[in-house]
Write a protein that holds these residues in place. Structure first.
Motif, PDB file in Angstrom:
ATOM      1  N   PRO A  31       0.789  -1.243   0.000  1.00  0.00           N
ATOM      2  CA  PRO A  31       0.000   0.000   0.000  1.00  0.00           C
ATOM      3  C   PRO A  31       0.818   1.289   0.000  1.00  0.00           C
ATOM      4  O   PRO A  31       0.241   2.378   0.054  1.00  0.00           O
ATOM      5  N   TYR A  32       2.162   1.153  -0.085  1.00  0.00           N
ATOM      6  CA  TYR A  32       3.004   2.331   0.106  1.00  0.00           C
ATOM      7  C   TYR A  32       3.937   2.576  -1.070  1.00  0.00           C
ATOM      8  O   TYR A  32       4.417   1.643  -1.711  1.00  0.00           O
ATOM      9  N   ALA A  33       4.215   3.859  -1.299  1.00  0.00           N
ATOM     10  CA  ALA A  33       5.333   4.202  -2.165  1.00  0.00           C
ATOM     11  C   ALA A  33       6.624   3.914  -1.414  1.00  0.00           C
ATOM     12  O   ALA A  33       6.701   4.111  -0.197  1.00  0.00           O
ATOM     13  N   MET A  34       7.628   3.451  -2.141  1.00  0.00           N
ATOM     14  CA  MET A  34       8.909   3.094  -1.535  1.00  0.00           C
ATOM     15  C   MET A  34      10.027   3.841  -2.244  1.00  0.00           C
ATOM     16  O   MET A  34      10.050   3.916  -3.485  1.00  0.00           O
ATOM     17  N   GLY A  35      10.939   4.383  -1.458  1.00  0.00           N
ATOM     18  CA  GLY A  35      11.992   5.202  -2.036  1.00  0.00           C
ATOM     19  C   GLY A  35      13.387   4.757  -1.647  1.00  0.00           C
ATOM     20  O   GLY A  35      13.571   3.954  -0.724  1.00  0.00           O
ATOM     21  N   TRP A  36      14.355   5.292  -2.386  1.00  0.00           N
ATOM     22  CA  TRP A  36      15.772   5.131  -2.071  1.00  0.00           C
ATOM     23  C   TRP A  36      16.389   6.507  -1.860  1.00  0.00           C
ATOM     24  O   TRP A  36      16.107   7.445  -2.623  1.00  0.00           O
ATOM     25  N   PHE A  37      17.229   6.608  -0.851  1.00  0.00           N
ATOM     26  CA  PHE A  37      18.024   7.793  -0.569  1.00  0.00           C
ATOM     27  C   PHE A  37      19.489   7.367  -0.473  1.00  0.00           C
ATOM     28  O   PHE A  37      19.799   6.184  -0.377  1.00  0.00           O
ATOM     29  N   PHE A  47      17.632  12.376  -1.887  1.00  0.00           N
ATOM     30  CA  PHE A  47      16.677  11.521  -2.589  1.00  0.00           C
ATOM     31  C   PHE A  47      17.317  10.944  -3.847  1.00  0.00           C
ATOM     32  O   PHE A  47      18.044  11.642  -4.569  1.00  0.00           O
ATOM     33  N   VAL A  48      16.996   9.663  -4.131  1.00  0.00           N
ATOM     34  CA  VAL A  48      17.504   9.009  -5.334  1.00  0.00           C
ATOM     35  C   VAL A  48      16.352   8.635  -6.273  1.00  0.00           C
ATOM     36  O   VAL A  48      16.358   9.001  -7.437  1.00  0.00           O
ATOM     37  N   ALA A  49      15.376   7.890  -5.741  1.00  0.00           N
ATOM     38  CA  ALA A  49      14.298   7.396  -6.599  1.00  0.00           C
ATOM     39  C   ALA A  49      13.126   6.952  -5.744  1.00  0.00           C
ATOM     40  O   ALA A  49      13.287   6.658  -4.560  1.00  0.00           O
ATOM     41  N   ILE A  50      11.943   6.891  -6.371  1.00  0.00           N
ATOM     42  CA  ILE A  50      10.757   6.398  -5.699  1.00  0.00           C
ATOM     43  C   ILE A  50       9.917   5.588  -6.673  1.00  0.00           C
ATOM     44  O   ILE A  50       9.896   5.891  -7.870  1.00  0.00           O
ATOM     45  N   ALA A  51       9.263   4.547  -6.143  1.00  0.00           N
ATOM     46  CA  ALA A  51       8.328   3.740  -6.924  1.00  0.00           C
ATOM     47  C   ALA A  51       6.980   3.761  -6.209  1.00  0.00           C
ATOM     48  O   ALA A  51       6.891   3.364  -5.048  1.00  0.00           O
ATOM     49  N   LYS A  75       7.174 -10.447  -3.462  1.00  0.00           N
ATOM     50  CA  LYS A  75       8.369 -10.763  -2.667  1.00  0.00           C
ATOM     51  C   LYS A  75       8.604  -9.733  -1.575  1.00  0.00           C
ATOM     52  O   LYS A  75       9.579  -9.842  -0.825  1.00  0.00           O
ATOM     53  N   ASN A  76       7.737  -8.711  -1.519  1.00  0.00           N
ATOM     54  CA  ASN A  76       7.880  -7.662  -0.498  1.00  0.00           C
ATOM     55  C   ASN A  76       9.258  -7.007  -0.559  1.00  0.00           C
ATOM     56  O   ASN A  76       9.881  -6.732   0.478  1.00  0.00           O
ATOM     57  N   THR A  77       9.722  -6.752  -1.775  1.00  0.00           N
ATOM     58  CA  THR A  77      11.079  -6.273  -1.986  1.00  0.00           C
ATOM     59  C   THR A  77      11.099  -5.142  -3.008  1.00  0.00           C
ATOM     60  O   THR A  77      10.343  -5.162  -3.985  1.00  0.00           O
ATOM     61  N   VAL A  78      11.991  -4.198  -2.762  1.00  0.00           N
ATOM     62  CA  VAL A  78      12.236  -3.091  -3.677  1.00  0.00           C
ATOM     63  C   VAL A  78      13.684  -3.193  -4.151  1.00  0.00           C
ATOM     64  O   VAL A  78      14.572  -3.565  -3.372  1.00  0.00           O
ATOM     65  N   TYR A  79      13.910  -2.851  -5.398  1.00  0.00           N
ATOM     66  CA  TYR A  79      15.246  -2.957  -5.986  1.00  0.00           C
ATOM     67  C   TYR A  79      15.711  -1.607  -6.520  1.00  0.00           C
ATOM     68  O   TYR A  79      14.904  -0.741  -6.868  1.00  0.00           O
ATOM     69  N   LEU A  80      17.024  -1.464  -6.600  1.00  0.00           N
ATOM     70  CA  LEU A  80      17.616  -0.315  -7.276  1.00  0.00           C
ATOM     71  C   LEU A  80      18.750  -0.834  -8.148  1.00  0.00           C
ATOM     72  O   LEU A  80      19.803  -1.233  -7.636  1.00  0.00           O
ATOM     73  N   GLN A  81      18.522  -0.863  -9.448  1.00  0.00           N
ATOM     74  CA  GLN A  81      19.548  -1.255 -10.407  1.00  0.00           C
ATOM     75  C   GLN A  81      20.357  -0.015 -10.754  1.00  0.00           C
ATOM     76  O   GLN A  81      19.790   0.987 -11.218  1.00  0.00           O
ATOM     77  N   MET A  82      21.655  -0.078 -10.523  1.00  0.00           N
ATOM     78  CA  MET A  82      22.524   1.067 -10.740  1.00  0.00           C
ATOM     79  C   MET A  82      23.538   0.721 -11.816  1.00  0.00           C
ATOM     80  O   MET A  82      24.362  -0.182 -11.633  1.00  0.00           O
ATOM     81  N   TYR A  93      23.436   3.782   0.932  1.00  0.00           N
ATOM     82  CA  TYR A  93      22.123   3.821   0.299  1.00  0.00           C
ATOM     83  C   TYR A  93      21.078   3.243   1.244  1.00  0.00           C
ATOM     84  O   TYR A  93      21.275   2.164   1.817  1.00  0.00           O
ATOM     85  N   TYR A  94      19.975   3.969   1.390  1.00  0.00           N
ATOM     86  CA  TYR A  94      18.891   3.581   2.286  1.00  0.00           C
ATOM     87  C   TYR A  94      17.586   3.437   1.515  1.00  0.00           C
ATOM     88  O   TYR A  94      17.297   4.250   0.631  1.00  0.00           O
ATOM     89  N   CYS A  95      16.807   2.444   1.868  1.00  0.00           N
ATOM     90  CA  CYS A  95      15.434   2.414   1.372  1.00  0.00           C
ATOM     91  C   CYS A  95      14.508   2.852   2.504  1.00  0.00           C
ATOM     92  O   CYS A  95      14.861   2.767   3.686  1.00  0.00           O
TER      93      CYS A  95
END
Length: 122
Positions: A31-37, A47-51, A75-82, A93-95
């Protein structure tokens, strides 16, 4: 209580790639937006990105075209491909879970992981 755990950081040469993962436990990310910092030494957390929940995404200008955020709710997982990493990408890097608007502001996020170190050598 939801916990977030990042993994996948490491040392890479400039031009290389890494994929970070952020696994959630104790609750669902659906139910939430998830971000990377990210936070470099002696600098603010940036801030880096948000989905968002509809899979739409938004990026900081500094990483646009090189980084890709994605989420797998099953999978209850967020990814950041760099990709095409640069020395200036070196940081912890933090999610984080977004609870209200203003995606670029850390105070808009209520749950954070412990961070994973990314070091890019020149």
């Amino acid at each position: 209580q939801v916990q977030l755990v990042e993994s996948g950081g490491g040392l890479v040469q400039a031009g290389g790639s890494l994929r970070l993962s952020c696994a959630a436990s104790g609750g669902t990310i659906s139910p939430y937006a998830m971000g990377w910092f990210r936070q470099a030494p002696r600098k603010e957390r940036d801030f880096v990105a948000i989905a968002w929940i509809d899979q739409s995404t938004y990026y900081a200008d500094s990483v646009k075209g090189r980084f890709t955020i994605s989420r797998d709710n099953a999978k209850n997982t967020v990814y950041l491909q760099m990709n095409r990493l640069k020395p200036e990408d070196t940081a912890v890097y933090y999610c984080a879970r977004n609870r209200r608007g203003r995606v670029g502001v850390p105070d808009s996020y209520d749950i954070w992981g412990q961070g994973t170190q990314v070091t890019v050598s020149s």
